[in-house]
Motif scaffolding. Structure first.
Motif, short mmCIF file in Angstrom:
data_model
loop_
_atom_site.label_atom_id
_atom_site.label_comp_id
_atom_site.label_asym_id
_atom_site.label_seq_id
_atom_site.Cartn_x
_atom_site.Cartn_y
_atom_site.Cartn_z
N LEU A 1 49.32 44.68 37.50
CA LEU A 1 48.88 43.56 37.90
C LEU A 1 48.10 43.74 39.24
O LEU A 1 46.93 43.42 39.83
N THR B 1 44.30 44.99 38.97
CA THR B 1 43.40 43.78 38.55
C THR B 1 43.37 42.82 40.07
O THR B 1 42.27 42.34 40.18
N LEU B 2 44.39 42.53 40.66
CA LEU B 2 44.23 41.67 41.98
C LEU B 2 43.40 42.43 43.01
O LEU B 2 42.77 41.55 43.68
N THR C 1 39.96 42.13 41.85
CA THR C 1 39.48 40.74 41.95
C THR C 1 39.20 40.29 43.60
O THR C 1 38.22 39.61 44.18
N MET D 1 39.13 37.45 37.04
CA MET D 1 40.06 38.18 36.30
C MET D 1 39.58 38.45 34.77
O MET D 1 40.16 39.16 34.29
N THR E 1 50.15 35.51 32.71
CA THR E 1 50.21 35.81 34.12
C THR E 1 48.87 35.68 34.75
O THR E 1 48.80 35.25 35.96
N ILE E 2 47.75 35.87 33.99
CA ILE E 2 46.46 35.62 34.71
C ILE E 2 46.19 33.87 34.66
O ILE E 2 45.84 33.52 35.59
N CYS F 1 48.17 33.12 37.69
CA CYS F 1 47.32 33.44 38.89
C CYS F 1 46.27 32.31 39.25
O CYS F 1 45.93 31.95 40.61
N VAL G 1 47.99 29.25 40.76
CA VAL G 1 48.10 29.43 41.86
C VAL G 1 47.10 29.13 43.12
O VAL G 1 47.06 28.64 44.01
N ILE G 2 45.76 29.95 42.72
CA ILE G 2 44.57 29.92 43.49
C ILE G 2 44.22 28.63 43.70
O ILE G 2 43.54 28.24 44.51
#
Length: 312
Positions: free
Chosen positions: A94, A97-98, A101, A250, A287-288, A291, A294-295
């Protein structure tokens, strides 16, 4: 607080629905996951026994309920291929990828907003036309094609940066950022164009408002009228497009990480699909989704900070 709680409830509902869709699609894919563990030479009895142990013959709603409860506890299952906990695998992938991004968003904001402001300020001029042409061209090029072109030019022809690979940031920060240049350009270029176009539209509307004309009439400098009065009030739609594009970035990482051989979450999804490792695929996509949810919540919170008139 009540409105914030309502917003959190809405996002939790979205997460539940999305998680069920992720699980259902993975469960309904053709093929037998037991072949990943036992191989093609396994007998029917061995495969049937493993299916019973994994609960693959239970109704899908029962399997989802079991998976959802375990996920809330932090247990996303075990990889059928490597026998590692899915949560551990995702925790390793993760951050890559974060980082990709985040750097792409930074590129889009740092480049896209100034270009959008300049395009709106000198509307109809040569600069506006040039920025518009470049922006449309950026949107027209797909990730995989742009990534290949960047590798051919900057890595193979010029030899400036390696064509693939990844080094953890805390192991070697400079090499990490060097290897991130091409992937960030691949993912972030289209977002630069989107942010630029949204900024231009919002700025054109803001520059025509009475408060900007009043500020100019009072002798405010043109730079302050544009950057302080107009841009400040045009930020909300820009924040909206950035928040919405987070999920798209993502998703774009799936292609980009495959092209540049980056061991991120997107590459994990691709490998999981090819290996029929459903636990890994479901955990990574969940998980994506988390995310993105949350964003979106953070984006809504930022609205009220940018414009006090907006309340959650």
């Amino acid at each position: 607080m009540k409105r914030l709680a309502n917003k959190a409830t809405q996002l939790a509902t979205v997460l539940v629905i999305s998680s069920f869709m992720v699980f259902a699609i993975g469960a309904l894919l053709p093929g037998d996951p037991t072949l990943t563990v036992l191989g093609e030479n396994a007998t029917v009895q061995q495969r049937a026994q493993l299916r019973e142990e994994l609960g693959l013959d239970d109704p899908i709603i029962v399997r989802y309920a079991h998976w959802a409860v375990n996920s809330l506890r932090g247990d996303l299952g075990t990889s059928l291929r490597t026998q590692e906990p899915v949560g551990t695998i995702i925790a390793e992938r993760l951050p890559i990828t974060l980082e990709l991004t985040f750097l792409s968003v930074v590129l889009a904001v740092v480049v896209g907003i100034p270009l959008g402001v300049a395009s709106a300020k000198w509307r109809g001029g040569a600069l506006d036309l040039g920025i518009g042409v470049v922006g449309l061209s950026s949107l027209a090029v797909p990730y995989f094609w742009l990534g290949i072109l960047l590798i051919l030019f900057f890595s193979i022809r010029l030899g400036w940066v390696p064509p693939s690979g990844h080094v953890p940031f805390f192991e070697d920060p400079l090499e990490n950022l060097r290897l991130m240049i091409l992937p960030v350009l691949t993912v972030g270029t289209a977002m630069v164009a989107l942010v630029m176009r949204q900024t231009r539209t919002a700025m054109l509307e803001a520059l025509s408002q009475d408060y900007v004309r009043t500020a100019r009439a009072k002798g405010t400098s043109e730079a302050k009228a544009v950057l302080y009065h107009a841009l400040r009030n045009a930020l909300n739609p820009i924040v909206t497009i950035v928040g919405l594009q987070f999920g798209a970035l993502m998703g774009g990482a799936v292609v980009t990480e495959t092209i540049f051989s980056m061991p991120g979450l997107g590459r994990l999804v691709v490998d999981g699909i090819f290996n029929r490792d459903l636990a890994v695929v479901q955990g990574a996509i969940l998980t994506i989704v988390l995310c993105v949810v949350v964003i979106n919540l953070l984006t809504d919170l930022l609205y009220s900070q940018l414009d006090p008139r907006i309340k959650l």
